[in-house]
Design an enzyme around this catalytic site. Sequence first.
Site, PDB file in Angstrom:
ATOM      1  N   LYS A 197       0.857  -1.175   0.000  1.00 50.46           N
ATOM      2  CA  LYS A 197       0.000   0.000   0.000  1.00 50.46           C
ATOM      3  C   LYS A 197       0.891   1.222   0.000  1.00 50.46           C
ATOM      4  CE  LYS A 197      -4.526   0.532   0.055  1.00 50.46           C
ATOM      5  NZ  LYS A 197      -5.498  -0.398  -0.548  1.00 50.46           N
TER       6      LYS A 197
HETATM    7  P1  NAD Z   1     -12.802   7.513  -3.215  1.00 51.69           P
HETATM    8  O1  NAD Z   1     -11.801   8.546  -2.936  1.00 51.69           O
HETATM    9  O2  NAD Z   1     -13.246   7.293  -4.617  1.00 51.69           O
HETATM   10  O3  NAD Z   1     -14.115   7.786  -2.338  1.00 51.69           O
HETATM   11  C1  NAD Z   1     -14.047   7.953  -0.949  1.00 51.69           C
HETATM   12  C2  NAD Z   1     -15.401   8.418  -0.462  1.00 51.69           C
HETATM   13  O4  NAD Z   1     -15.379   8.491   0.970  1.00 51.69           O
HETATM   14  C3  NAD Z   1     -15.778   9.832  -0.947  1.00 51.69           C
HETATM   15  O5  NAD Z   1     -17.153   9.864  -1.247  1.00 51.69           O
HETATM   16  C4  NAD Z   1     -15.442  10.702   0.238  1.00 51.69           C
HETATM   17  O6  NAD Z   1     -16.183  11.914   0.271  1.00 51.69           O
HETATM   18  C5  NAD Z   1     -15.854   9.768   1.370  1.00 51.69           C
HETATM   19  N1  NAD Z   1     -15.280  10.141   2.648  1.00 51.69           N
HETATM   20  C6  NAD Z   1     -14.025  10.562   2.934  1.00 51.69           C
HETATM   21  N2  NAD Z   1     -13.918  10.856   4.226  1.00 51.69           N
HETATM   22  C7  NAD Z   1     -15.123  10.590   4.775  1.00 51.69           C
HETATM   23  C8  NAD Z   1     -15.652  10.712   6.077  1.00 51.69           C
HETATM   24  N3  NAD Z   1     -14.904  11.159   7.088  1.00 51.69           N
HETATM   25  N4  NAD Z   1     -16.935  10.330   6.264  1.00 51.69           N
HETATM   26  C9  NAD Z   1     -17.689   9.885   5.251  1.00 51.69           C
HETATM   27  N5  NAD Z   1     -17.254   9.772   3.999  1.00 51.69           N
HETATM   28  C10 NAD Z   1     -15.985  10.123   3.760  1.00 51.69           C
HETATM   29  O7  NAD Z   1     -12.225   6.158  -2.583  1.00 51.69           O
HETATM   30  P2  NAD Z   1     -12.616   4.657  -2.954  1.00 51.69           P
HETATM   31  O8  NAD Z   1     -11.661   4.176  -3.967  1.00 51.69           O
HETATM   32  O9  NAD Z   1     -14.078   4.570  -3.213  1.00 51.69           O
HETATM   33  O10 NAD Z   1     -12.229   3.902  -1.584  1.00 51.69           O
HETATM   34  C11 NAD Z   1     -13.140   3.800  -0.500  1.00 51.69           C
HETATM   35  C12 NAD Z   1     -12.704   2.664   0.420  1.00 51.69           C
HETATM   36  O11 NAD Z   1     -12.670   1.448  -0.316  1.00 51.69           O
HETATM   37  C13 NAD Z   1     -11.322   2.814   1.045  1.00 51.69           C
HETATM   38  O12 NAD Z   1     -11.334   2.220   2.328  1.00 51.69           O
HETATM   39  C14 NAD Z   1     -10.451   1.982   0.135  1.00 51.69           C
HETATM   40  O13 NAD Z   1      -9.270   1.538   0.787  1.00 51.69           O
HETATM   41  C15 NAD Z   1     -11.396   0.848  -0.159  1.00 51.69           C
HETATM   42  N6  NAD Z   1     -11.055   0.084  -1.352  1.00 51.69           N
HETATM   43  C16 NAD Z   1     -10.940   0.704  -2.569  1.00 51.69           C
HETATM   44  C17 NAD Z   1     -10.653  -0.050  -3.693  1.00 51.69           C
HETATM   45  C18 NAD Z   1     -10.594   0.562  -5.065  1.00 51.69           C
HETATM   46  O14 NAD Z   1     -10.465  -0.195  -6.043  1.00 51.69           O
HETATM   47  N7  NAD Z   1     -10.738   1.866  -5.231  1.00 51.69           N
HETATM   48  C19 NAD Z   1     -10.440  -1.433  -3.578  1.00 51.69           C
HETATM   49  C20 NAD Z   1     -10.574  -2.032  -2.318  1.00 51.69           C
HETATM   50  C21 NAD Z   1     -10.889  -1.263  -1.230  1.00 51.69           C
END
Ligand code: NAD
Length: 449
Positions: free
Chosen positions: A138
């Site tokens: 990561k």
């Molecule tokens: P992203 O940046 O596209 O979206 C994140 C979202 O969370 C946004 O809507 C943001 O406004 C919101 N957010 C941020 N802080 C917040 C808070 N304090 N309270 C409520 N909402 C909040 O990110 P993503 O890629 O959708 O990732 C989200 C989660 O999924 C993370 O934990 C990431 O590690 C996990 N994840 C992502 C992927 C991927 O392929 N992108 C894969 C596996 C896991």
Amino acid sequence: MATGLAVLQRYSHCQPDGRGDNRVLSFRAMQSRIYQSEVFNMACRQFDRAADLLDIPAADRERTKYPKRCVAVTMPVRMDDGHVEMFEGYRVQHHLSMGPTKGGTRFHPAVTLGEVAALAMWMSWKCALVGLPYGGAKGGVAVDPTRLSRGEKERVARRYMQEMIPFVGPNTDVMAPDMGTDPQTMAWMMDTYSNVVGCSVPAVVTGKPIEIGGSEGRLESTGRGVAYLVKRYLESFNVRPQHSTVILQGFGNVGSHAALGLLEYGCRIIGISDITGGVYNPAGIDVHEALRHTAVHGNLGGYNGGERLSNEALLEQPCTVLVPAALERVITKDNAPRLQCRFLAEAANGPTTVGADEVLEERGDIEVIPDILCNSGGVICSYFEWVQDLQSLFWERDEVLRKLFEVLDKARYHVESQKERLGISRRNAALTLGIERVARAKGLRGIFP
Ligand code: NAD
């Protein structure tokens, strides 16, 4: 290749104090100091529990648990107004025993080395659980991407990749998007790497735009995978999607695609939220309209498709499926007693603390789909993208999604079998499967020299 931190850690391990126990203690203490954070402690506690269940010999535990390598870089970046700002960037590679390491890069103001290390550990167990030939990694930059112009974000992404070039590559460590980064960010990183090595190397990152070697289906794969697994679990508990309501925290890549997938399966989305707060509408939220709003305004602020609630309050509303899809540690021992969902689908990494897990196990009325299974669709499709890049042979979207769902079904089957066989929670079933595979690989390879 060793960083200052890694050198320090190895040096401490080699202190000739002559006492085995002290050596282990000092090694552990050093690890805690390097990665000190609540979220790292949480990942360690999860590991310890699983290692106890597996009865992993003490001598093999430390080697399996702690990250192999960490890199911390200071990055000077020129901002639009001409001044130079310094940013801190990290990359943690958890283990190198099963192939290259693989994991996302996060741009978020709260990024720390400890958080990145915990996320790298979870990536290891996740990749092993679903059978991918990767160790976990990561990375991240402590920066608020919403405050950067496009040009500034590009310069941060390029500088980060440039700093990491000695440590990454298609056969050593492959990056992907995470919170705050997206396909465009991956394109800049891939371009930076390719320019430095002198040829186009699409396989150094995944989650790229399709035009430069990305995979069909990758963009939506994490969210779609979450939705697919939720559907499969609803079916296995005889709950019809058409009779199910869903609340999601986080409306970015993962949250929005999970919402779209669940909508397609017939679920009613009654709550969504992002950094600006929550929107709650028991009659059903128009997800497409909410997406149009975020496309124009960048977030859900000002969206009036329902009652405005705080993020915390939204988590506690009654629903069939609660999907945390934003940050770690949002389900705690304090709010876990007040959750009113039937299923907790962990789309985010590490959304549930160890204390909350204990409450949920005691309650016994909430089915937890643990993060390393629930959100594994992203890394599975990243693996497909990497394979396609290495072969320069690309698949249709239907083929990608069919293969994705096959891998998810197989992983779900293994988790359920392990849960029944050992009489343990679904989280511990998933963790023990992943950890056991990594430990076995390390045992088979032995120790060099
Ligand atoms: P992203 O940046 O596209 O979206 C994140 C979202 O969370 C946004 O809507 C943001 O406004 C919101 N957010 C941020 N802080 C917040 C808070 N304090 N309270 C409520 N909402 C909040 O990110 P993503 O890629 O959708 O990732 C989200 C989660 O999924 C993370 O934990 C990431 O590690 C996990 N994840 C992502 C992927 C991927 O392929 N992108 C894969 C596996 C896991």
